[in-house]
Scaffold this motif. Structure first.
Motif, PDB file in Angstrom:
ATOM      1  N   ARG A   1     -65.745 -59.943 -10.246  1.00  0.00           N
ATOM      2  CA  ARG A   1     -66.359 -60.302  -8.966  1.00  0.00           C
ATOM      3  C   ARG A   1     -65.344 -60.307  -7.825  1.00  0.00           C
ATOM      4  N   TYR A   2     -64.151 -59.841  -8.105  1.00  0.00           N
ATOM      5  CA  TYR A   2     -63.091 -59.828  -7.100  1.00  0.00           C
ATOM      6  C   TYR A   2     -62.535 -58.408  -6.982  1.00  0.00           C
ATOM      7  N   CYS A   3     -62.000 -58.118  -5.822  1.00  0.00           N
ATOM      8  CA  CYS A   3     -61.390 -56.830  -5.548  1.00  0.00           C
ATOM      9  C   CYS A   3     -59.876 -57.046  -5.446  1.00  0.00           C
ATOM     10  N   ILE A   4     -59.106 -56.212  -6.122  1.00  0.00           N
ATOM     11  CA  ILE A   4     -57.651 -56.305  -6.058  1.00  0.00           C
ATOM     12  C   ILE A   4     -57.139 -55.149  -5.214  1.00  0.00           C
ATOM     13  N   ARG A   5     -56.313 -55.477  -4.243  1.00  0.00           N
ATOM     14  CA  ARG A   5     -55.703 -54.495  -3.345  1.00  0.00           C
ATOM     15  C   ARG A   5     -54.284 -54.949  -3.024  1.00  0.00           C
ATOM     16  N   PRO A   6     -53.442 -54.041  -2.552  1.00  0.00           N
ATOM     17  CA  PRO A   6     -52.140 -54.495  -2.047  1.00  0.00           C
ATOM     18  C   PRO A   6     -52.374 -55.550  -0.959  1.00  0.00           C
ATOM     19  N   ALA A   7     -51.590 -56.604  -1.000  1.00  0.00           N
ATOM     20  CA  ALA A   7     -51.770 -57.719  -0.062  1.00  0.00           C
ATOM     21  C   ALA A   7     -51.373 -57.310   1.350  1.00  0.00           C
ATOM     22  N   THR A   8     -52.075 -57.871   2.309  1.00  0.00           N
ATOM     23  CA  THR A   8     -51.748 -57.673   3.720  1.00  0.00           C
ATOM     24  C   THR A   8     -51.116 -58.952   4.251  1.00  0.00           C
ATOM     25  N   SER A   9     -50.565 -58.876   5.446  1.00  0.00           N
ATOM     26  CA  SER A   9     -50.012 -60.072   6.076  1.00  0.00           C
ATOM     27  C   SER A   9     -51.113 -61.109   6.325  1.00  0.00           C
TER      28      SER A   9
ATOM     29  N   GLU B   1     -58.183 -61.575 -16.570  1.00  0.00           N
ATOM     30  CA  GLU B   1     -58.402 -60.128 -16.491  1.00  0.00           C
ATOM     31  C   GLU B   1     -57.770 -59.534 -15.237  1.00  0.00           C
ATOM     32  N   LEU B   2     -57.905 -60.215 -14.105  1.00  0.00           N
ATOM     33  CA  LEU B   2     -57.269 -59.743 -12.871  1.00  0.00           C
ATOM     34  C   LEU B   2     -55.754 -59.716 -13.030  1.00  0.00           C
ATOM     35  N   SER B   3     -55.197 -60.767 -13.616  1.00  0.00           N
ATOM     36  CA  SER B   3     -53.751 -60.839 -13.815  1.00  0.00           C
ATOM     37  C   SER B   3     -53.265 -59.732 -14.735  1.00  0.00           C
ATOM     38  N   ARG B   4     -54.028 -59.435 -15.770  1.00  0.00           N
ATOM     39  CA  ARG B   4     -53.653 -58.361 -16.694  1.00  0.00           C
ATOM     40  C   ARG B   4     -53.556 -57.023 -15.944  1.00  0.00           C
TER      41      ARG B   4
ATOM     42  N   CYS C   1     -42.377 -63.581  -0.406  1.00  0.00           N
ATOM     43  CA  CYS C   1     -43.033 -62.314  -0.065  1.00  0.00           C
ATOM     44  C   CYS C   1     -42.041 -61.315   0.509  1.00  0.00           C
ATOM     45  N   ALA C   2     -41.117 -61.785   1.326  1.00  0.00           N
ATOM     46  CA  ALA C   2     -40.137 -60.894   1.948  1.00  0.00           C
ATOM     47  C   ALA C   2     -39.235 -60.229   0.914  1.00  0.00           C
ATOM     48  N   CYS C   3     -39.003 -60.882  -0.208  1.00  0.00           N
ATOM     49  CA  CYS C   3     -38.136 -60.343  -1.259  1.00  0.00           C
ATOM     50  C   CYS C   3     -38.897 -59.512  -2.295  1.00  0.00           C
ATOM     51  N   SER C   4     -40.208 -59.516  -2.242  1.00  0.00           N
ATOM     52  CA  SER C   4     -41.019 -58.904  -3.289  1.00  0.00           C
ATOM     53  C   SER C   4     -41.176 -57.400  -3.115  1.00  0.00           C
ATOM     54  N   ALA C   5     -41.122 -56.702  -4.245  1.00  0.00           N
ATOM     55  CA  ALA C   5     -41.319 -55.248  -4.257  1.00  0.00           C
ATOM     56  C   ALA C   5     -42.803 -54.902  -4.266  1.00  0.00           C
ATOM     57  N   GLN C   6     -43.625 -55.767  -4.834  1.00  0.00           N
ATOM     58  CA  GLN C   6     -45.076 -55.581  -4.863  1.00  0.00           C
ATOM     59  C   GLN C   6     -45.734 -56.932  -4.606  1.00  0.00           C
ATOM     60  N   ILE C   7     -46.817 -56.903  -3.835  1.00  0.00           N
ATOM     61  CA  ILE C   7     -47.642 -58.096  -3.634  1.00  0.00           C
ATOM     62  C   ILE C   7     -49.092 -57.635  -3.684  1.00  0.00           C
ATOM     63  N   TRP C   8     -49.872 -58.251  -4.539  1.00  0.00           N
ATOM     64  CA  TRP C   8     -51.285 -57.916  -4.714  1.00  0.00           C
ATOM     65  C   TRP C   8     -52.131 -59.111  -4.335  1.00  0.00           C
ATOM     66  N   ALA C   9     -53.323 -58.842  -3.817  1.00  0.00           N
ATOM     67  CA  ALA C   9     -54.260 -59.907  -3.446  1.00  0.00           C
ATOM     68  C   ALA C   9     -55.597 -59.662  -4.121  1.00  0.00           C
ATOM     69  N   ALA C  10     -56.230 -60.746  -4.553  1.00  0.00           N
ATOM     70  CA  ALA C  10     -57.618 -60.696  -5.017  1.00  0.00           C
ATOM     71  C   ALA C  10     -58.464 -61.245  -3.881  1.00  0.00           C
ATOM     72  N   ARG C  11     -59.537 -60.519  -3.568  1.00  0.00           N
ATOM     73  CA  ARG C  11     -60.468 -60.970  -2.531  1.00  0.00           C
ATOM     74  C   ARG C  11     -61.848 -61.087  -3.156  1.00  0.00           C
ATOM     75  N   ASP C  12     -62.577 -62.125  -2.724  1.00  0.00           N
ATOM     76  CA  ASP C  12     -63.931 -62.309  -3.225  1.00  0.00           C
ATOM     77  C   ASP C  12     -64.889 -61.358  -2.501  1.00  0.00           C
ATOM     78  N   ALA C  13     -66.173 -61.479  -2.789  1.00  0.00           N
ATOM     79  CA  ALA C  13     -67.177 -60.570  -2.218  1.00  0.00           C
ATOM     80  C   ALA C  13     -67.231 -60.635  -0.695  1.00  0.00           C
ATOM     81  N   GLU C  14     -66.828 -61.769  -0.114  1.00  0.00           N
ATOM     82  CA  GLU C  14     -66.822 -61.907   1.339  1.00  0.00           C
ATOM     83  C   GLU C  14     -65.510 -61.427   1.960  1.00  0.00           C
ATOM     84  N   GLY C  15     -64.567 -60.998   1.120  1.00  0.00           N
ATOM     85  CA  GLY C  15     -63.276 -60.525   1.615  1.00  0.00           C
ATOM     86  C   GLY C  15     -62.234 -61.609   1.779  1.00  0.00           C
ATOM     87  N   THR C  16     -62.540 -62.815   1.309  1.00  0.00           N
ATOM     88  CA  THR C  16     -61.599 -63.927   1.432  1.00  0.00           C
ATOM     89  C   THR C  16     -60.541 -63.839   0.338  1.00  0.00           C
TER      90      THR C  16
END
Length: 167
Positions: A4-12, A95-98, A44-59
């Motif tokens: 029920r969540y969307c995973i994308r590269p994280a934004t600011s 599952e998202l973490s995997r 975050c500034a030191c990270s090579a990758q940052i991912w975000a999970a967003r719910d159906a409303e985009g939160t």
């Protein structure tokens, strides 16, 4: 059942939103000089990758990140921040973490972190994904309640690798 969540590269915006949630839940009288927002932004500034999970409303509801370890840049130091939305959905978070850890392992052959053994839910989540949970490296000044958690792609994928996340 689908996720029920969307995973994308994280934004600011994702980071700022979760930093605000983190700051709102902070006890200003807790005695710690550390400010969670500052810690999150530095991480975050030191990270090579940052991912975000967003719910159906985009939160944004969770962030995962990885930074190269200073002692060995081939090893990724992973971190994660999840909102209370996942308290009742541990299987979904697992599952998202995997999926996210699989993507991180395409850049770093090994992921690890040191976790306080009192964080039982975090250790259970990582163990269910396939992380090894060991005592932290013995040092005279080391807290015996710390645990080294680590995973490599063989432990996560049983020898295979498939990426399902967008770049």
């Amino acid at each position: 059942m689908g996720l029920r969540y969307c995973i994308r590269p994280a934004t600011s915006v994702d980071v700022a939103f979760l930093a605000t949630v983190l700051d709102d839940s902070r006890d200003p009288w807790g005695g710690s000089g550390d400010v969670p927002i500052d810690q999150l932004l530095q991480t975050c500034a030191c990270s090579a990758q940052i991912w975000a999970a967003r719910d159906a409303e985009g939160t944004p509801t969770a962030l995962w990140g990885v930074a190269p370890m200073s002692e060995d840049p081939e090893v990724g130091h992973l971190w994660m921040l999840a909102c209370q939305a996942f308290d009742d959905e541990p299987e979904e978070l697992q599952e998202l973490s995997r999926l996210v850890f699989g993507e991180m392992l395409s850049q770093f052959p090994r992921l690890e972190n040191i976790i306080d053994s009192r964080k039982v839910r975090a250790i259970e989540l990582l163990r269910a994904i396939g992380f090894a949970v060991e005592p932290a490296l013995p040092e005279p000044s080391a807290d015996p309640d710390l645990r080294l958690v680590w995973i490599d792609s063989d432990r996560l994928h049983c020898g295979g690798h498939t990426s399902l996340l967008p770049n």
